[in-house]
Design a protein around this motif. Structure first.
Motif, short mmCIF file in Angstrom:
data_model
loop_
_atom_site.label_atom_id
_atom_site.label_comp_id
_atom_site.label_asym_id
_atom_site.label_seq_id
_atom_site.Cartn_x
_atom_site.Cartn_y
_atom_site.Cartn_z
N VAL A 192 1.00 -1.31 0.09
CA VAL A 192 -0.05 0.08 0.01
C VAL A 192 0.97 1.35 0.13
CG1 VAL A 192 -1.75 1.54 1.32
CG2 VAL A 192 -1.87 -1.14 1.10
N GLN A 193 1.94 1.24 0.89
CA GLN A 193 2.71 2.42 0.90
C GLN A 193 3.39 2.61 -0.65
OE1 GLN A 193 5.05 0.97 4.25
NE2 GLN A 193 3.95 2.10 5.82
N ALA A 194 4.07 1.46 -1.18
CA ALA A 194 4.69 1.66 -2.47
C ALA A 194 3.63 2.32 -3.63
CB ALA A 194 4.99 0.22 -3.08
N LEU A 195 2.32 1.65 -3.60
CA LEU A 195 1.27 2.22 -4.44
C LEU A 195 1.06 3.59 -4.27
CD1 LEU A 195 -1.09 -0.85 -4.45
CD2 LEU A 195 0.23 -0.05 -6.23
N ARG A 196 0.99 4.12 -3.02
CA ARG A 196 0.55 5.58 -2.68
C ARG A 196 1.70 6.44 -3.19
NH1 ARG A 196 -2.85 5.38 2.97
NH2 ARG A 196 -4.54 4.69 2.06
N ALA A 197 3.03 6.03 -3.13
CA ALA A 197 4.33 6.61 -3.51
C ALA A 197 3.89 6.92 -5.18
CB ALA A 197 5.45 6.20 -3.47
N LYS A 198 3.21 6.01 -5.79
CA LYS A 198 2.87 6.21 -7.24
C LYS A 198 1.55 6.86 -7.52
CE LYS A 198 5.44 2.19 -8.38
NZ LYS A 198 5.34 0.75 -8.90
N ASN A 199 0.86 7.53 -6.54
CA ASN A 199 -0.32 7.95 -6.67
C ASN A 199 -1.49 6.97 -6.73
OD1 ASN A 199 0.23 11.03 -5.61
ND2 ASN A 199 0.86 11.28 -7.93
N LEU A 200 -1.38 5.74 -6.39
CA LEU A 200 -2.27 4.86 -6.37
C LEU A 200 -2.82 4.27 -5.01
CD1 LEU A 200 -0.74 2.75 -9.34
CD2 LEU A 200 -2.57 4.12 -9.46
N ALA A 201 -3.91 3.70 -5.19
CA ALA A 201 -4.51 3.28 -3.83
C ALA A 201 -4.78 4.33 -2.88
CB ALA A 201 -3.52 2.32 -3.14
N LEU A 202 -5.01 5.53 -3.29
CA LEU A 202 -5.14 6.68 -2.33
C LEU A 202 -6.43 6.48 -1.49
CD1 LEU A 202 -4.12 9.63 -4.78
CD2 LEU A 202 -2.93 8.21 -3.16
N GLY A 203 -7.48 5.92 -2.11
CA GLY A 203 -8.85 5.58 -1.20
C GLY A 203 -8.77 4.17 -0.59
N GLY A 204 -7.76 3.67 -0.55
CA GLY A 204 -7.62 2.43 0.15
C GLY A 204 -7.46 2.71 1.69
N SER A 205 -8.07 1.99 2.49
CA SER A 205 -8.03 2.04 4.01
C SER A 205 -8.64 0.82 4.49
CB SER A 205 -8.92 3.39 4.36
OG SER A 205 -10.32 2.98 4.25
N LEU A 206 -8.59 0.88 5.99
CA LEU A 206 -8.98 -0.21 6.59
C LEU A 206 -10.51 -0.37 6.69
CD1 LEU A 206 -6.75 0.14 10.01
CD2 LEU A 206 -6.44 -1.30 7.94
N GLU A 207 -11.14 0.70 6.09
CA GLU A 207 -12.76 0.59 5.84
C GLU A 207 -13.05 -0.35 4.65
OE1 GLU A 207 -14.94 2.04 7.96
OE2 GLU A 207 -13.02 2.38 9.44
N ASN A 208 -12.13 -0.62 3.68
CA ASN A 208 -12.46 -1.12 2.48
C ASN A 208 -11.42 -2.05 2.02
OD1 ASN A 208 -10.22 0.41 1.18
ND2 ASN A 208 -11.87 2.05 0.78
N ALA A 209 -10.72 -2.54 3.03
CA ALA A 209 -9.74 -3.73 2.74
C ALA A 209 -9.17 -4.28 3.95
CB ALA A 209 -8.36 -3.31 1.91
N VAL A 210 -8.82 -5.69 4.04
CA VAL A 210 -7.94 -6.37 5.07
C VAL A 210 -6.47 -5.71 4.74
CG1 VAL A 210 -7.45 -8.45 6.23
CG2 VAL A 210 -9.79 -7.98 5.12
N VAL A 211 -5.97 -5.37 5.77
CA VAL A 211 -4.47 -4.95 5.64
C VAL A 211 -3.60 -5.62 6.62
CG1 VAL A 211 -3.05 -3.02 5.41
CG2 VAL A 211 -5.23 -2.74 4.70
N MET A 212 -2.31 -6.06 6.29
CA MET A 212 -1.65 -6.89 6.93
C MET A 212 -0.23 -6.25 6.97
SD MET A 212 -3.00 -10.49 6.02
CE MET A 212 -3.19 -9.86 4.55
N ASP A 213 0.46 -6.21 8.29
CA ASP A 213 1.88 -5.99 8.28
C ASP A 213 2.51 -7.25 8.13
OD1 ASP A 213 1.75 -7.31 10.65
OD2 ASP A 213 1.97 -5.14 11.75
N ASP A 214 3.78 -7.36 8.57
CA ASP A 214 4.43 -8.77 8.22
C ASP A 214 3.90 -9.94 8.97
OD1 ASP A 214 6.27 -7.50 6.49
OD2 ASP A 214 7.78 -7.11 8.03
N ASN A 215 3.15 -9.35 10.34
CA ASN A 215 2.86 -10.69 11.23
C ASN A 215 1.44 -10.52 11.63
OD1 ASN A 215 5.60 -11.70 11.75
ND2 ASN A 215 5.90 -9.72 12.20
N SER A 216 0.69 -9.46 11.30
CA SER A 216 -0.71 -9.39 11.80
C SER A 216 -1.63 -8.51 11.13
CB SER A 216 -0.62 -8.63 13.28
OG SER A 216 -0.25 -7.23 13.15
#
Length: 294
Positions: A192-216
């Motif tokens: 997500v962080q990489a996409l936002r650096a390209k002006n993509l996934a700007l609407g992505g949030s915990l309200e509309n996706a399951v997001v995970m870090d390396d462990n949780s």
């Protein structure tokens, strides 16, 4: 068994996944044999939902023409297919379908509000005649003849929350609503962080996706299903196959599939008339199949 459309116009507003801007969506009834049609109101251009309209499958299924494109159509098409709708017009004022909550349940609610009605023309069904498989290394998608369509999907991720998951889904409207429609799209925080650096996934949030870090999982509410990830992959596959424009009598199976492999599968099915047959069901068959969408 008759073709269907929605009984009345319904509309809603949601956020676009990539631009992060509000998008107005309108669903309109259509006549028999019109199929599934997208209309970009801002560009005044129509794009038919069919495999030949697909122009990109990198992060979503994208259809387009020389005037413009529409991205992330698969969740909406999945709901339309789950409800057995043959003819519908989707009007948008932007280049993507709103992401809603990352699943298709919001679109199911719109279809419930609109209602489903029969038209005069007979429904057409695509009967798969032989097994067809698309492979990319150990990844594959395939479809084989069946009178009771099922989706058998396996995923494998090197992540402690996901790992290997398998789900077998027997297609029907009620099963779709209960087992598939609420499964959300998912992603990893680093992506997500990489996409936002390209002006993509700007609407992505915990309200509309399951997001995970390396462990949780970062979503405070957790998962809707223990195997939500593979269920969402089935949701996507149903949407991608909906581009065929009619119900398919065939069993779908996949290991680590993708929008790209699904798209190649639809093209391969259509590449040879010996792969399929388009039929109208006899009265007994029609009565049995109608129960799928009751």
């Amino acid at each position: 068994m008759k073709q269907t459309t929605i009984a009345k116009r319904v509309e809603g507003i949601g956020i676009g996944l990539h631009k992060g801007e509000p998008i107005r969506i309108v669903l309109d009834p259509l006549e028999a044999d019109d199929g599934i049609v997208f209309y970009r109101k801002d560009l005044m251009t129509t794009i038919k939902a069919k495999p030949q309209s697909v122009i990109n499958t990198q992060m979503a299924t994208v259809i387009g023409n020389e005037k413009g494109y529409i991205s992330t159509i698969e969740h909406l098409l999945s709901a339309i297919s789950g409800y057995g709708i043959d003819n519908i017009k989707i009007i948008l004022d932007a280049n993507e379908v709103p992401v809603m909550d990352g699943s298709s349940i919001g679109f199911c609610m719109m279809l419930d509000e609109a209602g489903v009605v029969n038209l005069e023309a007979e429904k057409q069904i695509m009967i798969i005649k032989k097994e067809i498989e698309i492979k990319n290394g150990d990844k594959f998608v395939k479809i084989s003849p069946s009178k009771n369509p099922k989706f058998n999907y396996t995923i494998k991720f090197n992540h402690p929350i996901i790992g290997t998951q398998n789900y077998l889904f027997e297609f029907s409207k009620q099963n779709y609503i209960k087992e598939i429609a609420r499964a959300r799209t998912f992603g990893f925080l680093k992506d997500v962080q990489a996409l936002r650096a390209k002006n993509l996934a700007l609407g992505g949030s915990l309200e509309n996706a399951v997001v995970m870090d390396d462990n949780s999982i970062l979503n405070p509410e957790g998962l809707r299903f223990e195997d939500e990830f593979v269920r969402h992959k089935i949701l996507d596959a149903i949407g991608d196959l909906a581009l065929m424009g009619m119900p398919i009598f065939g069993d779908y199976e996949s290991y680590a599939g993708s929008h790209e492999l699904n798209h190649l599968l639809t093209l391969e099915i259509l590449s040879d008339a010996k792969n399929y047959e388009i039929v109208k069901l006899n009265q007994k068959e029609a009565l049995e199949y109608a129960k799928v969408f009751s």
